[in-house]
Write an enzyme that holds these catalytic residues in place. Structure first.
Site, mmCIF file in Angstrom:
data_model
loop_
_atom_site.group_PDB
_atom_site.id
_atom_site.type_symbol
_atom_site.label_atom_id
_atom_site.label_comp_id
_atom_site.label_asym_id
_atom_site.label_seq_id
_atom_site.Cartn_x
_atom_site.Cartn_y
_atom_site.Cartn_z
ATOM 1 N N CYS A 72 0.839 -1.194 0.000
ATOM 2 C CA CYS A 72 0.000 0.000 0.000
ATOM 3 C C CYS A 72 0.878 1.249 0.000
ATOM 4 O O CYS A 72 2.041 1.199 0.378
ATOM 5 C CB CYS A 72 -0.856 -0.002 1.251
ATOM 6 S SG CYS A 72 -1.741 -1.534 1.471
ATOM 7 N N ARG A 126 2.536 0.860 -5.915
ATOM 8 C CA ARG A 126 2.665 0.067 -4.689
ATOM 9 C C ARG A 126 1.415 -0.748 -4.382
ATOM 10 O O ARG A 126 1.437 -1.638 -3.528
ATOM 11 C CB ARG A 126 2.929 0.991 -3.488
ATOM 12 C CG ARG A 126 4.174 1.806 -3.609
ATOM 13 C CD ARG A 126 4.288 2.736 -2.437
ATOM 14 N NE ARG A 126 4.590 2.025 -1.223
ATOM 15 C CZ ARG A 126 5.802 1.729 -0.801
ATOM 16 N NH1 ARG A 126 6.833 2.113 -1.500
ATOM 17 N NH2 ARG A 126 5.996 1.072 0.306
ATOM 18 N N TRP A 161 -3.407 -2.391 -1.547
ATOM 19 C CA TRP A 161 -3.211 -3.728 -2.101
ATOM 20 C C TRP A 161 -3.726 -4.662 -1.012
ATOM 21 O O TRP A 161 -3.148 -4.755 0.061
ATOM 22 C CB TRP A 161 -1.725 -3.980 -2.370
ATOM 23 C CG TRP A 161 -1.434 -5.261 -3.073
ATOM 24 C CD1 TRP A 161 -1.440 -5.477 -4.427
ATOM 25 C CD2 TRP A 161 -1.041 -6.503 -2.466
ATOM 26 N NE1 TRP A 161 -1.093 -6.779 -4.685
ATOM 27 C CE2 TRP A 161 -0.843 -7.430 -3.518
ATOM 28 C CE3 TRP A 161 -0.855 -6.936 -1.157
ATOM 29 C CZ2 TRP A 161 -0.462 -8.751 -3.282
ATOM 30 C CZ3 TRP A 161 -0.478 -8.249 -0.932
ATOM 31 C CH2 TRP A 161 -0.287 -9.138 -1.984
ATOM 32 N N ASN A 202 -0.267 0.984 6.267
ATOM 33 C CA ASN A 202 0.388 0.050 5.357
ATOM 34 C C ASN A 202 1.029 -1.021 6.239
ATOM 35 O O ASN A 202 1.730 -0.682 7.181
ATOM 36 C CB ASN A 202 1.456 0.825 4.553
ATOM 37 C CG ASN A 202 2.323 -0.082 3.709
ATOM 38 O OD1 ASN A 202 1.994 -1.245 3.497
ATOM 39 N ND2 ASN A 202 3.426 0.455 3.219
ATOM 40 N N GLY A 203 0.770 -2.294 5.951
ATOM 41 C CA GLY A 203 1.358 -3.361 6.752
ATOM 42 C C GLY A 203 0.295 -4.351 7.190
ATOM 43 O O GLY A 203 -0.826 -4.335 6.666
ATOM 44 N N GLU A 260 13.797 -16.451 -14.564
ATOM 45 C CA GLU A 260 13.385 -15.047 -14.563
ATOM 46 C C GLU A 260 12.448 -14.744 -15.741
ATOM 47 O O GLU A 260 11.431 -14.066 -15.586
ATOM 48 C CB GLU A 260 14.641 -14.151 -14.604
ATOM 49 C CG GLU A 260 14.395 -12.675 -14.844
ATOM 50 C CD GLU A 260 13.419 -12.022 -13.856
ATOM 51 O OE1 GLU A 260 13.117 -12.610 -12.818
ATOM 52 O OE2 GLU A 260 12.959 -10.908 -14.164
ATOM 53 N N LYS A 315 8.597 -13.328 -15.548
ATOM 54 C CA LYS A 315 8.168 -12.100 -16.219
ATOM 55 C C LYS A 315 6.941 -12.367 -17.077
ATOM 56 O O LYS A 315 5.986 -11.609 -17.069
ATOM 57 C CB LYS A 315 9.333 -11.574 -17.071
ATOM 58 C CG LYS A 315 9.405 -10.127 -17.219
ATOM 59 C CD LYS A 315 10.126 -9.378 -16.106
ATOM 60 C CE LYS A 315 9.860 -9.858 -14.718
ATOM 61 N NZ LYS A 315 10.691 -9.324 -13.693
ATOM 62 N N GLU A 318 3.869 -13.122 -14.868
ATOM 63 C CA GLU A 318 3.485 -11.970 -14.066
ATOM 64 C C GLU A 318 2.601 -10.985 -14.820
ATOM 65 O O GLU A 318 1.630 -10.477 -14.275
ATOM 66 C CB GLU A 318 4.802 -11.293 -13.668
ATOM 67 C CG GLU A 318 4.690 -10.185 -12.712
ATOM 68 C CD GLU A 318 6.072 -9.618 -12.375
ATOM 69 O OE1 GLU A 318 7.088 -9.979 -13.003
ATOM 70 O OE2 GLU A 318 6.124 -8.788 -11.463
ATOM 71 N N HIS A 321 12.767 -35.844 -17.302
ATOM 72 C CA HIS A 321 12.566 -36.650 -16.094
ATOM 73 C C HIS A 321 11.146 -36.536 -15.560
ATOM 74 O O HIS A 321 10.913 -36.760 -14.376
ATOM 75 C CB HIS A 321 13.593 -36.251 -15.028
ATOM 76 C CG HIS A 321 15.001 -36.563 -15.439
ATOM 77 N ND1 HIS A 321 15.498 -37.844 -15.542
ATOM 78 C CD2 HIS A 321 16.003 -35.745 -15.858
ATOM 79 C CE1 HIS A 321 16.751 -37.810 -15.962
ATOM 80 N NE2 HIS A 321 17.075 -36.543 -16.163
ATOM 81 N N LYS A 332 4.296 -3.364 -6.308
ATOM 82 C CA LYS A 332 5.718 -3.226 -6.605
ATOM 83 C C LYS A 332 6.587 -3.540 -5.395
ATOM 84 O O LYS A 332 7.605 -4.194 -5.504
ATOM 85 C CB LYS A 332 5.975 -1.787 -7.067
ATOM 86 C CG LYS A 332 7.411 -1.503 -7.435
ATOM 87 C CD LYS A 332 7.766 -2.166 -8.730
ATOM 88 C CE LYS A 332 9.206 -1.932 -9.140
ATOM 89 N NZ LYS A 332 9.624 -2.911 -10.145
HETATM 90 C C1 F6R Z 1 8.969 -9.328 -10.386
HETATM 91 C C2 F6R Z 1 9.369 -8.560 -9.221
HETATM 92 C C3 F6R Z 1 9.362 -9.244 -7.905
HETATM 93 C C4 F6R Z 1 10.439 -8.646 -6.988
HETATM 94 C C5 F6R Z 1 10.289 -9.211 -5.574
HETATM 95 C C6 F6R Z 1 11.370 -8.700 -4.658
HETATM 96 O O1 F6R Z 1 9.051 -8.582 -11.555
HETATM 97 O O2 F6R Z 1 9.669 -7.393 -9.312
HETATM 98 O O3 F6R Z 1 9.524 -10.608 -8.025
HETATM 99 O O4 F6R Z 1 11.686 -8.940 -7.499
HETATM 100 O O5 F6R Z 1 9.036 -8.864 -5.070
HETATM 101 O O6 F6R Z 1 11.362 -7.314 -4.599
HETATM 102 P P1 F6R Z 1 12.647 -6.493 -4.231
HETATM 103 O O7 F6R Z 1 13.653 -6.697 -5.287
HETATM 104 O O8 F6R Z 1 12.167 -5.074 -4.157
HETATM 105 O O9 F6R Z 1 13.103 -7.021 -2.904
#
Ligand code: F6R
Length: 603
Positions: free
Chosen positions: A2, A27, A73, A99-100, A479, A483, A486, A502, A598
């Site tokens: 949030c 966020r 969020w 937030n939390g 990765e 992506k 996501e 396997h 984010k």
């Molecule tokens: C995916 C993404 C997340 C972050 C993860 C950790 O695109 O951004 O998987 O990598 O939430 O976040 P940070 O790097 O901010 O600790």
């Protein structure tokens, strides 16, 4: 997660709150709300959806000089207007944003609020009712806030207003980010400096378990007992253009395109005037003195740790172990005698990583945070920090932070290796090799049309897909698949190419998209080709992304060959574009995928 913004002492409070929330929308973005006071009775407006929906609802009718706002969020209770913040106490005198996650909210509800009628399901509503109850019992707002803070357990950043005193915002935090912005004749509070840079470049930190009384011309910091704490301010010159989209349709595309520049910025940041690699000597000593490196991270940052493992091990001679932050929070495995913990985190705020850092600090082990955000919680609490210099990353899907993480760790590995007289480190010309990587990224970026065409053929309608690779390509596959999942919602697995046979190969059927990553290691490439043949034989539709030197006729995307330590950086670029175009062609929101936020500040 949030986002919180607050302002006191400014005629344009409503505009400041809405604009701040727009900047914080990354966020969390399932619902939002603001409370504005100072001219007549305070007004509360909430809305489900994006900040644009809230802004339309607010219109131009809310006048005031102070207020608090929130973009949500969901953690407790589904996205809805009742669950959106701000929340109010029973008499509506107190208004709170949070937030939390409050861990003992049910206990508080049972013990203190049995006779209170709650409108929604959030832990925040319980917190503000608790504070309101203490005010009704005769405490001042400050005393009621303090008393509640003593009872509340969990993570929080709170901003509280009292309808009877529109000149004050009460603030407190524990394990969730929040900072003060000092304006000219007014003051602000916010989850992230980015949302305040239009108004001010002067900030003040708040530490965990501190309470702050913010008025238009004063900021008083104290502990929960009310003892005053001296805290200076600092200036952070953030660039407003960094947080705009410019001419780009989406932040993600802008951030993908920024990667060559980020590589060059890193060269500037981690070299001295003679062009030699320069990393803080205390960090080099910390690595030299350890007997094992533990990398702790989540999501994309975790994948960056894997992509850097071989390079770190070969150049520093130290074994590297990876840990998923949310798992290591429960308990550490048997550690070596002299561990060094490296926390990789774009935001520097990830609660899962932070809970491990708290334990590491309790155990007295040294730590290094590799982050994009100076002054972030993980940076402040670790023994050392290396900055990513990637500039603000706003799209939820991380791109430039991932490549900057690998490049930053390359500077660390090279600097330590040289200090230890490691031959491989001495002969690894990182500055030159990273310049070649920047060129390779540029050349991939010039192939956007080709990549978009491939995506249309392969991924426009599919429900599932696989990325496969061997060695470092496997880590990139992890990765790349994250992506794609996501933002395009295609179910995708990143798989070690040799492991497919396997068991998982049974999922391959006619038309299953398999994207194969093959970098220029002849042995790995030839084995990976064998795995490609296995899936082709079972009907898969294959797209190959191959480094020069091992390309074959019919390969789809050919990349410049770069140094093997850095090939993950160049290899991931087409996969970022693939995710971007898959999302675009499926008509989805590139920058704000569903269910995500984010900065993940809850465990
Ligand atoms: C995916 C993404 C997340 C972050 C993860 C950790 O695109 O951004 O998987 O990598 O939430 O976040 P940070 O790097 O901010 O600790």
């Amino acid at each position: 997660m949030c986002g919180i913004v607050g302002v006191v002492g400014n005629e344009n409070a409503t505009d400041i709150l809405i604009q701040g929330l727009e900047k914080l929308e990354y966020r969390g973005y399932d619902s939002a709300g603001i409370f504005v006071a100072g001219k007549g009775a305070g007004s509360l407006v909430k809305s489900v959806g994006r900040i644009a929906d809230l802004s339309a609802k607010v219109g131009d009718k809310l006048e005031g000089t102070a207020g608090i706002g929130h973009t949500r969020w969901a953690t407790h209770g589904k996205p809805s207007e009742v669950n959106a913040h701000p929340h109010q106490s029973q008499t509506e005198r107190l208004t709170l944003v949070h937030n939390g996650v409050i861990e003992n909210y049910l206990e508080i509800k049972e013990k203190y609020l049995a006779d209170h009628e709650l409108k929604g399901q959030t832990d925040t509503e319980i917190a503000v009712h608790l504070m309101g109850r203490f005010v009704q019992e005769g405490l001042s707002t400050l005393e009621a806030f303090k008393k509640a803070l003593h009872l509340i357990q969990g993570s929080y950043a709170f901003a509280l207003m009292d309808a009877e005193d529109a000149d004050t915002i009460y603030v407190a935090k524990n394990k969730s980010p929040l900072l003060i912005g000092l304006g000219d004749g007014y003051n602000m509070v916010c989850s992230d400096a980015m949302a305040m840079i239009r108004e001010t470049s002067e900030y003040m930190e708040i530490h965990d378990k501190e309470l702050v009384i913010v008025k238009k011309d004063s900021v008083q910091v104290m502990d929960y007992e009310g003892n005053a704490i001296e805290r200076g301010s600092y200036i952070a010159e953030l660039d407003l253009s960094d947080i705009g989209k410019g001419t780009y349709p989406y932040y993600m595309l802008k951030e993908i395109d920024e990667q060559p520049t980020v590589m060059r910025k890193l060269i500037q940041a981690y070299t001295d005037e003679n062009g030699a690699v320069a990393v803080d000597s205390a960090i080099i000593s910390a690595v030299k003195e350890c007997d094992r490196i533990y990398i702790i991270a989540a999501g994309t940052s975790y994948h960056a740790g894997f992509a850097s493992k071989m390079m770190l091990e070969e150049l520093t001679g130290k074994p590297v172990e990876l840990g998923i932050a949310s798992e290591w929070g429960y308990g550490m495995p048997l550690l070596s005698q002299k561990p060094l913990f490296i926390f990789i985190s774009q935001s520097g705020e990830t609660a899962d990583s932070r809970q491990v850092l708290v334990k590491v600090n309790e155990l007295g082990f040294p730590s290094l945070t590799v982050t994009n955000v100076p002054g972030s919680t993980l940076s402040r609490e670790a023994s050392h920090t290396m900055i990513l210099h990637a500039g603000p990353e706003i799209a939820v899907a991380s791109t430039k932070a991932y490549t900057a993480q690998i490049a930053t760790l390359a500077f660390l590995a090279k600097a330590v290796g040289e200090a230890m007289d490691n031959e491989k480190a001495k002969s690894f010309d990182l500055v030159h090799e990273l310049s070649l990587v920047a060129q390779s990224i540029e050349s991939t970026l010039s192939e956007k049309e080709l990549i978009e065409g491939k995506v249309k053929e392969l991924l426009e309608t599919t429900r599932n897909a696989f990325y496969i690779g061997r060695g470092n390509d496997y880590y990139v596959a992890m990765e790349a698949s994250l992506k794609l999942k996501e933002i395009s919602y295609i179910q995708c697995e990143g798989f070690a190419a040799g492991e497919l046979k396997h068991g998982t190969i049974s999922l391959i059927e006619d038309g299953t998209p398999v994207l194969a990553l093959i970098s220029a290691n002849p042995v790995i490439a030839s084995h990976a080709r064998g795995n490609v043949s296995e899936v082709v034989a079972r009907g898969a539709q294959v797209l190959t992304i191959v480094e020069e030197g091992v390309e074959q006729e019919g390969d789809d995307i050919i990349l410049n060959k770069v140094h093997p330590y850095l090939s993950s950086i160049s290899m991931v670029i087409p996969t970022q574009l693939i995710a971007y175009y898959a999302c675009l062609h499926r008509g989805l929101d590139v920058d704000k995928p569903r269910n995500l936020a984010k900065s993940v500040t809850v465990e």
